[in-house]
Design an enzyme around this catalytic site. Structure first.
Site, PDB file in Angstrom:
ATOM      1  N   GLY C   9       0.831  -1.197   0.000  1.00 47.63           N
ATOM      2  CA  GLY C   9       0.000   0.000   0.000  1.00 47.63           C
ATOM      3  C   GLY C   9       0.861   1.240   0.000  1.00 47.63           C
ATOM      4  N   GLY C  10       0.236   2.375  -0.169  1.00 43.21           N
ATOM      5  CA  GLY C  10       0.951   3.640  -0.144  1.00 43.21           C
ATOM      6  C   GLY C  10       1.263   4.048   1.290  1.00 43.21           C
ATOM      7  N   SER C  13      -1.478   4.153   4.439  1.00 38.66           N
ATOM      8  CA  SER C  13      -2.673   3.493   3.899  1.00 38.66           C
ATOM      9  C   SER C  13      -3.211   2.466   4.882  1.00 38.66           C
ATOM     10  CB  SER C  13      -2.341   2.824   2.568  1.00 38.66           C
ATOM     11  OG  SER C  13      -1.370   1.802   2.756  1.00 38.66           O
ATOM     12  N   GLY C  14      -2.569   2.354   6.059  1.00 37.55           N
ATOM     13  CA  GLY C  14      -3.050   1.407   7.055  1.00 37.55           C
ATOM     14  C   GLY C  14      -2.463   0.008   6.915  1.00 37.55           C
ATOM     15  N   SER C  16       0.440  -1.368   8.110  1.00 35.62           N
ATOM     16  CA  SER C  16       0.950  -1.958   9.345  1.00 35.62           C
ATOM     17  C   SER C  16      -0.194  -2.350  10.272  1.00 35.62           C
ATOM     18  CB  SER C  16       1.869  -0.970  10.072  1.00 35.62           C
ATOM     19  OG  SER C  16       2.972  -0.637   9.246  1.00 35.62           O
ATOM     20  N   ALA C  34      11.367  -5.899  12.693  1.00 37.49           N
ATOM     21  CA  ALA C  34      11.423  -4.488  12.309  1.00 37.49           C
ATOM     22  C   ALA C  34      12.650  -4.260  11.438  1.00 37.49           C
ATOM     23  CB  ALA C  34      11.495  -3.619  13.550  1.00 37.49           C
ATOM     24  N   HIS C  50       4.549   3.177  16.164  1.00 35.49           N
ATOM     25  CA  HIS C  50       4.201   1.788  15.825  1.00 35.49           C
ATOM     26  C   HIS C  50       4.383   0.883  17.042  1.00 35.49           C
ATOM     27  CE1 HIS C  50       4.279   1.550  11.141  1.00 35.49           C
ATOM     28  NE2 HIS C  50       3.744   2.674  11.545  1.00 35.49           N
ATOM     29  N   ARG C  53       1.687   1.209  19.605  1.00 31.52           N
ATOM     30  CA  ARG C  53       0.394   0.676  19.164  1.00 31.52           C
ATOM     31  C   ARG C  53       0.343  -0.843  19.344  1.00 31.52           C
ATOM     32  NH1 ARG C  53      -0.722   2.228  13.379  1.00 31.52           N
ATOM     33  NH2 ARG C  53       0.537   0.408  12.921  1.00 31.52           N
TER      34      ARG C  53
END
Lengths: 168, 168, 168
Positions: C9-10, C13-14, C16, C34, C50, C53
């Site tokens: 995705g760009g 764009s969600g 991860s 990672a 990240h 989250r």
């Protein structure tokens, strides 16, 4: 007849045209909420082109910043087209406003559409990482905003060369 | 056996390779219409790579500008691959020609394919708005051209990481 | 329970987030590999975001270069998320390594996943051709890598505004 349709696509992918066709397939008069501000001649030409392609039956509301307010003022059942979210975000970032707060206000209104609402936005994240920090920040904010609104939407379309691809 | 397939994708998305596979799955000899002009070493290397991947069975026609003429000259029923539209558009813009007029001429020929025709083009509109005006103009013209040809096509595929996604 | 899922995705764009949801829907503990290196504050902030989250249940392995080795060291059946391929490629290119050779090593390991493996990558080829040669080279290498890994994958998803679109 209430619901949110989110239409995303690249530059010149036919987003506005397709959204207009979806709106004008509905009966009644239609509201066009324009977020564009004519900073320069290029922008003025583009706005003029869009405006002349629409025509009778449309009522235009300018909302470069207070998009949430403009939407909340729409009557129940009224078909509305917002074109487009990325310009609205640009306007807020240029004005020095907090994008997160503004996106939050907008999301609250879009979570409860008062009619068949259609929102157009740009995909800007599928190129190379931009050189300058402001462009990177804009790209991040636009991506976050698109995710948030697409998450609220009943229907999400991605435009590819003028054709809609159903994402949700 | 007549029809137009439009294959769009980003850089290195496998557009040419997939288009070649579609063409060579058809019987007979195949025509490759190349729009690339080797301005520099990078371009020469890329053209050479594409050429060596194809191989026997292909007849190559160079049409950096007169693509409409090259297509119109193809025999009935001949499988044809055009690679690619965005380079052809670049050539016309660099030559100072009117993109709209050229796209109009091309669209007339593509509206009536004389055989199974496959046309490859680039998606260039999903990044950040480019800094320079020429790049923005190219992006606009390429987007309009892609919409126009996709609108004529019987089948439209978008390439994602080498895989075709059916759009039409 | 073995298999490779490729998520492209760009920017923003969600990718991860969606990959994390897919992994944490599986039972057991999860490995996060990672590839990011914190060159600057912007990167450090993104990595921290990240990391916060994700939360309990994740074991983080840093593999900015030896991703093939880190994957090969994973136990059988272990759910693994690799985030992301384009940063890993950047690290190798900055280190002056041969991208083709490195991608070959990686592809060998990914061809035989030892558990449910999820690999995230960026689409970077749908904007205007970049001005500088290094960015163009990166775009080419990233596109080739994405094609190669997507070709190996059992499942390929493209993220659009936070929503997955099935490509394979």
């Amino acid at each position: 007849m209430k619901g949110l349709t989110f239409i995303i696509g690249g530059a010149r992918s036919g987003k506005s045209r397709h959204a207009e066709e979806l709106v004008t397939s509905l009966p009644g008069s239609w509201t066009y909420i324009a977020t564009a501000e004519a900073y320069d001649d290029e922008m003025r030409a583009r706005i003029g082109e869009h405006r002349s392609r629409r025509g009778a039956g449309w009522q235009t509301v300018d909302a470069p910043l207070d998009l949430a307010g403009a939407l909340a003022a729409q009557p129940q059942g009224q078909p509305v087209l917002v074109d487009c979210l990325t310009l609205w975000l640009t306007n807020h970032m240029l004005a020095g406003h907090d994008p997160d707060a503004e996106c939050g206000r907008l999301a609250e209104v879009l979570a409860n559409p008062r009619g068949p609402w259609f929102v157009v936005s740009n995909e800007v994240g599928q190129g190379i990482v931009p050189d300058n920090a402001l462009a990177r920040r804009f790209r991040d904010e636009a991506g976050r905003l698109n995710q948030r609104i697409a998450g609220l939407a009943d229907k999400v379309l991605m435009m590819v060369a003028g054709l809609p691809l159903k994402v949700k």
